[in-house]
Write an enzyme that holds these catalytic residues in place. Sequence first.
Site, PDB file in Angstrom:
ATOM      1  CB  SER A  13      -0.979  -0.001   1.177  1.00  0.00           C
ATOM      2  OG  SER A  13      -0.306   0.096   2.401  1.00  0.00           O
ATOM      3  NE  ARG A  73      21.975 -11.300   6.251  1.00  0.00           N
ATOM      4  CZ  ARG A  73      21.985 -10.537   7.341  1.00  0.00           C
ATOM      5  NH1 ARG A  73      20.873 -10.041   7.816  1.00  0.00           N
ATOM      6  NH2 ARG A  73      23.095 -10.286   7.969  1.00  0.00           N
ATOM      7  NE  ARG A  99      13.960 -12.431   3.776  1.00  0.00           N
ATOM      8  CZ  ARG A  99      13.573 -13.425   4.576  1.00  0.00           C
ATOM      9  NH1 ARG A  99      12.304 -13.569   4.911  1.00  0.00           N
ATOM     10  NH2 ARG A  99      14.461 -14.269   5.046  1.00  0.00           N
ATOM     11  CB  ILE A 100      17.077  -8.232   8.514  1.00  0.00           C
ATOM     12  CG1 ILE A 100      15.826  -7.975   9.375  1.00  0.00           C
ATOM     13  CG2 ILE A 100      18.285  -7.499   9.090  1.00  0.00           C
ATOM     14  CD1 ILE A 100      15.938  -8.492  10.786  1.00  0.00           C
ATOM     15  CG  ASN A 115      12.493   0.666   6.381  1.00  0.00           C
ATOM     16  OD1 ASN A 115      11.669   0.115   5.635  1.00  0.00           O
ATOM     17  ND2 ASN A 115      12.563   0.388   7.671  1.00  0.00           N
ATOM     18  CG  HIS A 117      10.091   1.138  12.107  1.00  0.00           C
ATOM     19  ND1 HIS A 117      10.246  -0.230  12.017  1.00  0.00           N
ATOM     20  CD2 HIS A 117       9.812   1.403  13.399  1.00  0.00           C
ATOM     21  CE1 HIS A 117      10.065  -0.757  13.215  1.00  0.00           C
ATOM     22  NE2 HIS A 117       9.794   0.206  14.068  1.00  0.00           N
ATOM     23  CG  LEU A 152      16.094  -3.847  12.233  1.00  0.00           C
ATOM     24  CD1 LEU A 152      15.948  -4.114  10.745  1.00  0.00           C
ATOM     25  CD2 LEU A 152      15.535  -4.998  13.051  1.00  0.00           C
ATOM     26  CG  ASP A 153      13.737  -0.818  12.343  1.00  0.00           C
ATOM     27  OD1 ASP A 153      13.632  -0.734  11.114  1.00  0.00           O
ATOM     28  OD2 ASP A 153      13.184  -1.712  13.010  1.00  0.00           O
TER      29      ASP A 153
HETATM   30  C1  GRF Z   1       4.003  -0.638   6.892  1.00  0.00           C
HETATM   31  O1  GRF Z   1       3.365  -0.536   8.125  1.00  0.00           O
HETATM   32  C2  GRF Z   1       5.441  -0.233   7.012  1.00  0.00           C
HETATM   33  O2  GRF Z   1       5.662   0.730   7.982  1.00  0.00           O
HETATM   34  C3  GRF Z   1       6.118  -1.516   7.424  1.00  0.00           C
HETATM   35  O3  GRF Z   1       5.425  -2.529   6.738  1.00  0.00           O
HETATM   36  C4  GRF Z   1       4.103  -2.091   6.422  1.00  0.00           C
HETATM   37  C5  GRF Z   1       3.971  -2.235   4.949  1.00  0.00           C
HETATM   38  O4  GRF Z   1       2.689  -2.069   4.477  1.00  0.00           O
HETATM   39  N1  GRF Z   1       7.524  -1.442   7.142  1.00  0.00           N
HETATM   40  P1  GRF Z   1       2.424  -2.030   2.894  1.00  0.00           P
HETATM   41  O5  GRF Z   1       3.013  -3.307   2.305  1.00  0.00           O
HETATM   42  O6  GRF Z   1       3.096  -0.806   2.345  1.00  0.00           O
HETATM   43  O7  GRF Z   1       0.934  -1.996   2.765  1.00  0.00           O
END
Ligand code: GRF
Length: 196
Positions: A13, A73, A99-100, A115, A117, A152-153
Amino acid sequence: MKNIVILISGTGSNMSAIVQRAKTQNWQARFNARVALVLSSTPNAKGLVWAKEHGLPTQVVDHRAFKEAPNPRSAFEAQLIQAIDPLEPHLVVLAGFMRILSPETTRHYEDRMMNIHPSLLPAFTGLNTHQRALDAGCKFAGATVHWVSEELDAGNIIDQAVVPILQTDDEHSLALRVLSAEHQLYPRVIEEHLKR
Ligand code: GRF
């Protein structure tokens, strides 16, 4: 041409919000930018169907195909890089990419990989962010767009969107509110980046 590559694993989405913004805001004419590839780590990602229906180039690099490799990986990521790099991407956008990535790969795309999050980082890195925010009694939740770094993040934060947590919220209702904020945030952040 500034090529944008979007990596997904599921619904996509955020990817579709970005693609729609690219169209309505005419990124091609204004910034000489386009979504050049939607790449999925799983063949059955719903987002792939949407991307194909909207005429976007798609590709699958199935992470499960490398299960038997000596280093699954790194074999997966080598294939990923092989798919992405011929496009000389201006930006690689992780949008629900599950995937990390290894430090080698994040270094390879340093300052070119973003990214999103679903929390107000640095709070709640990793998974189950909404339930953890509810359990902690937070009054606000949100989403963060950040540069991808080795940890990560934990890369530099580019921008955030904040939403309230309501007393009636459960994980599902909060996730929906955050996701809808993501759909505003991520395309806007990318557009700001293209302006620079
Ligand atoms: C979102 O909540 C994003 O923050 C997280 O994964 C979800 C992805 O949703 N990383 P979509 O596939 O973009 O609908």
